[in-house]
Structure formats: structure tokens, C-alpha cells
Design an enzyme around this catalytic site. Structure first.
Site, PDB file in Angstrom:
ATOM      1  N   THR A 158       0.853  -1.187   0.000  1.00  0.00           N
ATOM      2  CA  THR A 158       0.000   0.000   0.000  1.00  0.00           C
ATOM      3  C   THR A 158       0.890   1.239   0.000  1.00  0.00           C
ATOM      4  O   THR A 158       2.087   1.141  -0.283  1.00  0.00           O
ATOM      5  CB  THR A 158      -0.991  -0.055   1.191  1.00  0.00           C
ATOM      6  OG1 THR A 158      -1.922   1.035   1.076  1.00  0.00           O
ATOM      7  CG2 THR A 158      -0.295   0.012   2.536  1.00  0.00           C
ATOM      8  N   ASN A 159       0.344   2.406   0.252  1.00  0.00           N
ATOM      9  CA  ASN A 159       1.149   3.632   0.300  1.00  0.00           C
ATOM     10  C   ASN A 159       0.602   4.545   1.385  1.00  0.00           C
ATOM     11  O   ASN A 159      -0.393   4.235   2.033  1.00  0.00           O
ATOM     12  CB  ASN A 159       1.184   4.309  -1.080  1.00  0.00           C
ATOM     13  CG  ASN A 159      -0.192   4.746  -1.529  1.00  0.00           C
ATOM     14  OD1 ASN A 159      -0.809   5.625  -0.922  1.00  0.00           O
ATOM     15  ND2 ASN A 159      -0.703   4.116  -2.576  1.00  0.00           N
ATOM     16  N   ARG A 160       1.255   5.690   1.568  1.00  0.00           N
ATOM     17  CA  ARG A 160       0.957   6.543   2.716  1.00  0.00           C
ATOM     18  C   ARG A 160      -0.131   7.584   2.472  1.00  0.00           C
ATOM     19  O   ARG A 160      -0.275   8.506   3.263  1.00  0.00           O
ATOM     20  CB  ARG A 160       2.219   7.283   3.149  1.00  0.00           C
ATOM     21  CG  ARG A 160       3.271   6.394   3.767  1.00  0.00           C
ATOM     22  CD  ARG A 160       4.350   7.292   4.315  1.00  0.00           C
ATOM     23  NE  ARG A 160       5.554   6.579   4.690  1.00  0.00           N
ATOM     24  CZ  ARG A 160       5.716   5.983   5.864  1.00  0.00           C
ATOM     25  NH1 ARG A 160       4.754   5.999   6.753  1.00  0.00           N
ATOM     26  NH2 ARG A 160       6.847   5.373   6.134  1.00  0.00           N
ATOM     27  N   SER A 161      -0.881   7.475   1.391  1.00  0.00           N
ATOM     28  CA  SER A 161      -1.945   8.457   1.155  1.00  0.00           C
ATOM     29  C   SER A 161      -2.923   8.472   2.332  1.00  0.00           C
ATOM     30  O   SER A 161      -3.399   7.425   2.770  1.00  0.00           O
ATOM     31  CB  SER A 161      -2.705   8.079  -0.126  1.00  0.00           C
ATOM     32  OG  SER A 161      -3.894   8.826  -0.210  1.00  0.00           O
TER      33      SER A 161
END
Ligand code: C5P
Length: 222
Positions: A29-32
Site C-alpha cells: 500500500t502507500n501513505r496516502s
């Protein structure tokens, strides 16, 4: 919020990261944070729009007056967006993973199975580009986002052409406090012009963008 300038209009918004599974317990996933997209969904609802918010996993409350659909993967996000059409405006704010794992493992990967696993990736669909493609169900106004670290305007203008959308909202993520912070300093790029908006809170950027969307959709009626 009945009776605002966007009454009778349907807005589709994507927000947050996507989650691409590796095995039943792991993923990429990512940090959005989802904050800018959620703020835009809320601002559009306040102007009277019916809003469908297709959201990746985030820790945010649903804005008042917004229909939220939770998804995990990019492919599910695309399917949920297509199922939500038709829409008058699409605002694609989500930080979609560029790649997913080719074959998701059906059981949890184990450390003692002969060394680290080799993961192979395949490209995810581009939701913004897919929904920007011309056709009877294309939203009248399609807006993408671009996070850039240099030559913001030139890169964003190239992205506008590549994706086929109508506007790109571009920000310079090297500006302190923008990434993960409360504020945003954006450029609104359309085919024939560039607007440089003064740095402001993400909520304020969301309200201004919702106003601009309302102007554009009501102008194109006449
Ligand atoms: O290509 P890039 O990821 O920089 O483009 C950013 C814009 O494209 C954002 O509006 C994002 O929501 C959208 N996007 C998308 N689907 C993807 C990748 C990006 O909708 N697979």
C-alpha cells in the site's frame, strides 16, 4: 444540502491509497491519507451534488451527505467507479498502486520455505485514463491530480495530455507541509490555461475546487 449549485448533479470521487494483497495477511500500500479527496467529496456534497466516494483503506469519517464505497485493490476501485456511472464530474484523487502482485498466494507465505519469495508484478489499470476515454459514459468533466517534485507545470501538462482528462490539479510535494500535512499549494491546469492558487488549507482548496466545478458544469448547460 439540497438546492445548491450542484443540485441534480452526480460527482464521483476516488480517494486514499489502494491495497494490493500478497497473501491472505500481507499486502502493498502507500501513505496516502485520503484527506484531500475526502475534503473534496464533502465540499461537493455541500454544494448540493449527489456524491459517490470510492475509497481505499483510510482512517477518516465519511463526510456528511456522501455515499461511500470501500474498496481495496485498484481493480476493485475501477469496477466500483464504472458501476457508479453515469456521473457529471469525476475527481480522481486516489493514490492508486501502479503495480499489483501477479499471482496472490492463497496461503500465508512462510519463512522456512527455502528463502525469501520472488514476487512478480503486473501493471494496474489506470482509472483516470480509463474513465477519461471518450464514450457515452464519460463524465462531462474529468479531473486528475499530480504530485510532482520538479518542473511541476510541464509535467502536469504532459500528464493532462497523456491521461486525456480536462483538468489536472498539480502540487509540488517538495513544499514543506504538503505531503501528509494540512495545506496544499496547487496549480489548476487545463488545455488552454494555468492557474496558480495561493497556498491554503486542504479544506479550503477543496471548497475552491468544488466552486470551480459548479461554475464549469453550470456554464456548460447554457
Ligand atoms: O500517473 P500518476 O499516478 O502520477 O497520475 C496521478 C493521477 O492519476 C491521479 O489523479 C490518480 O488518482 C490517477 N490514477 C488512477 N489510476 C492509476 C494511477 C493513477 O486513477 N492506476
Amino acid at each position: 444540502f439540497k438546492g445548491g449549485p450542484l443540485a441534480g448533479k452526480h460527482a464521483l470521487v476516488t480517494a486514499g491509497p489502494t491495497f494490493e494483497p500478497i497473501d491472505p495477511v500481507r499486502g502493498i500500500t502507500n501513505r496516502s491519507s485520503g484527506r484531500q479527496g475526502y475534503a473534496i467529496a464533502g465540499a461537493l456534497a455541500k454544494l448540493g451534488a449527489r456524491v459517490t466516494l470510492v475509497s481505499g483503506p483510510v482512517a477518516l469519517p465519511t463526510p456528511i451527505g456522501v455515499d461511500r464505497i470501500d474498496v481495496e485493490t485498484a481493480r476493485d476501485m475501477l469496477a466500483a467507479c464504472q458501476a457508479a456511472l453515469p456521473a457529471d464530474v469525476g475527481v480522481f484523487v486516489a493514490a492508486v498502486a501502479d503495480w499489483r502482485i501477479d499471482e496472490v498466494f492463497g496461503t500465508k507465505l512462510k519463512k522456512d520455505k527455502g528463502g525469501p519469495p520472488a514476487l512478480t508484478f503486473v501493471e494496474n489499470p489506470d482509472i483516470l485514463a480509463t474513465l477519461s476515454a471518450s464514450g457515452p459514459r464519460r463524465p462531462k468533466l474529468v479531473i486528475g491530480f499530480a504530485a510532482e517534485t520538479n518542473d511541476v507545470e510541464a509535467h502536469a501538462r504532459a500528464k493532462l495530455a497523456r491521461k486525456g482528462c480536462d483538468w489536472i490539479i498539480a502540487n509540488d510535494v517538495t513544499e514543506p507541509g504538503v505531503m501528509g500535512g494540512d495545506e496544499n499549494a496547487v496549480l489548476l491546469i487545463s488545455k488552454d490555461r494555468t492557474e496558480r492558487w495561493t497556498r491554503a488549507a486542504k479544506d479550503s482548496v477543496a471548497r475552491d475546487l468544488a466552486q470551480r466545478i459548479a461554475q464549469d458544469l453550470t456554464a456548460s448547460l447554457s
